[in-house]
Design a protein around this motif. Structure first.
Motif, mmCIF file in Angstrom:
data_model
loop_
_atom_site.group_PDB
_atom_site.id
_atom_site.type_symbol
_atom_site.label_atom_id
_atom_site.label_comp_id
_atom_site.label_asym_id
_atom_site.label_seq_id
_atom_site.Cartn_x
_atom_site.Cartn_y
_atom_site.Cartn_z
ATOM 1 N N PHE A 1 -5.388 46.102 63.291
ATOM 2 C CA PHE A 1 -4.356 45.937 64.323
ATOM 3 C C PHE A 1 -4.937 46.072 65.723
ATOM 4 O O PHE A 1 -4.539 45.359 66.636
ATOM 5 N N SER A 2 -5.887 46.986 65.882
ATOM 6 C CA SER A 2 -6.513 47.176 67.187
ATOM 7 C C SER A 2 -7.287 45.916 67.596
ATOM 8 O O SER A 2 -7.207 45.465 68.744
ATOM 9 N N SER A 3 -8.043 45.350 66.653
ATOM 10 C CA SER A 3 -8.833 44.157 66.992
ATOM 11 C C SER A 3 -7.928 42.953 67.244
ATOM 12 O O SER A 3 -8.233 42.103 68.070
ATOM 13 N N LYS B 1 -5.139 39.448 73.485
ATOM 14 C CA LYS B 1 -5.298 39.610 74.932
ATOM 15 C C LYS B 1 -6.293 38.572 75.451
ATOM 16 O O LYS B 1 -6.064 37.917 76.463
ATOM 17 N N GLU B 2 -7.400 38.384 74.718
ATOM 18 C CA GLU B 2 -8.439 37.441 75.152
ATOM 19 C C GLU B 2 -7.998 36.006 75.040
ATOM 20 O O GLU B 2 -8.451 35.153 75.789
ATOM 21 N N LYS C 1 -5.020 43.112 68.617
ATOM 22 C CA LYS C 1 -4.501 43.318 69.979
ATOM 23 C C LYS C 1 -5.512 42.788 71.005
ATOM 24 O O LYS C 1 -5.148 42.077 71.937
ATOM 25 N N LYS C 2 -6.763 43.138 70.788
ATOM 26 C CA LYS C 2 -7.821 42.688 71.695
ATOM 27 C C LYS C 2 -7.958 41.155 71.645
ATOM 28 O O LYS C 2 -8.075 40.491 72.678
ATOM 29 N N PHE C 3 -7.926 40.584 70.446
ATOM 30 C CA PHE C 3 -8.057 39.136 70.270
ATOM 31 C C PHE C 3 -6.926 38.398 70.994
ATOM 32 O O PHE C 3 -7.146 37.420 71.697
#
Lengths: 67, 164
Positions: B116-118, B124-125, B120-122
């Motif tokens: 889930f954290s990755s 955003k990018e 979120k980052k993906f």
């Protein structure tokens, strides 16, 4: 918790950098199916996928601070 | 493994991660474990994270990188694919062990938190709007990671599908 036993019972959370380096050296020495050295595949600077996970948490933290 | 050339370097077998790079990966993994425990609200000091299982998962994730270069037309694995493969190996080796009490599916909970954290980052990018999965879907995913037999190809599809 005993962190002195060689090869077993190594808790990542409480290991020193010296212990980690020694264990990596032992683990790499046991592996015979690879080589190390100036290999461009491994020396190219890349952002680790682990940084990607960590940055996701930081994003979440910034958002909750902003709210 | 057949001989394969990349950037002028000849590969006839997996080239091991150099010591410094592996040490750097170990430190990042250590931090990622701590962040997941923080988010889950679980005291990490009640757990024991096995060093050798962790480096085994890191090394095997790295081996997949060469596999992709060789067998998928020199394709580089994106971050989500690497996270999926690392998650797969963490679920196989289960480096997190309980000392006293705590949930028995802690490895699966940590992996799900990383996914889930990755994502979120993906998002955003890539400017994909973020959406939160319902508690029911999260529960189903945790159940699948705990009890189903999931290959790393399936794990890759799962992570990339959740991210899009």
């Amino acid at each position: 918790m005993d962190n002195k036993d060689e090869g077993v019972g190594m808790n990542l959370l409480i290991m020193t950098e010296k212990q980690k380096r020694e264990e990596i050296q032992k683990a790499n020495a046991r592996t015979v199916d690879g080589h190390m050295g100036n290999d461009p595949l491994y020396n190219e600077e890349e952002k680790s996928y682990l940084d990607f996970i960590i940055e996701g948490y930081e994003l979440k933290q910034h958002e909750s601070e902003a709210e | 493994m057949p001989s394969f050339k990349h950037n002028g370097f000849d590969y006839s077998h997996y080239a091991q991660l150099p010591e410094d790079k592996l040490l750097k990966y170990v430190d990042r993994a250590d931090w990622a474990f701590k962040l997941a425990f923080d988010e889950l609200g679980i005291d990490i000091n009640k757990y024991y994270i096995d060093f050798h299982s962790t480096i085994e998962a890191l090394k095997r994730t790295d081996q997949r990188k060469l596999h992709y270069l060789m067998y998928h037309n020199s394709m580089e694995m994106n971050e989500l694919k690497r996270i999926a493969v690392f998650s797969y190996w963490v679920l196989r080796f289960k480096p997190i062990n309980r000392i006293v009490g705590g949930p028995p599916d802690i490895n699966e909970k940590v992996v799900l938190s990383w996914i889930f954290s990755s994502i979120k980052k993906f998002r955003k990018e890539t400017s994909i709007p973020h959406r939160v999965l319902s508690p029911r879907v999260r529960k189903d995913l945790l159940y699948a990671l705990t009890y189903r037999d999931i290959s790393y190809d399936y794990m890759t599809i799962l992570v990339e599908s959740l991210a899009e």
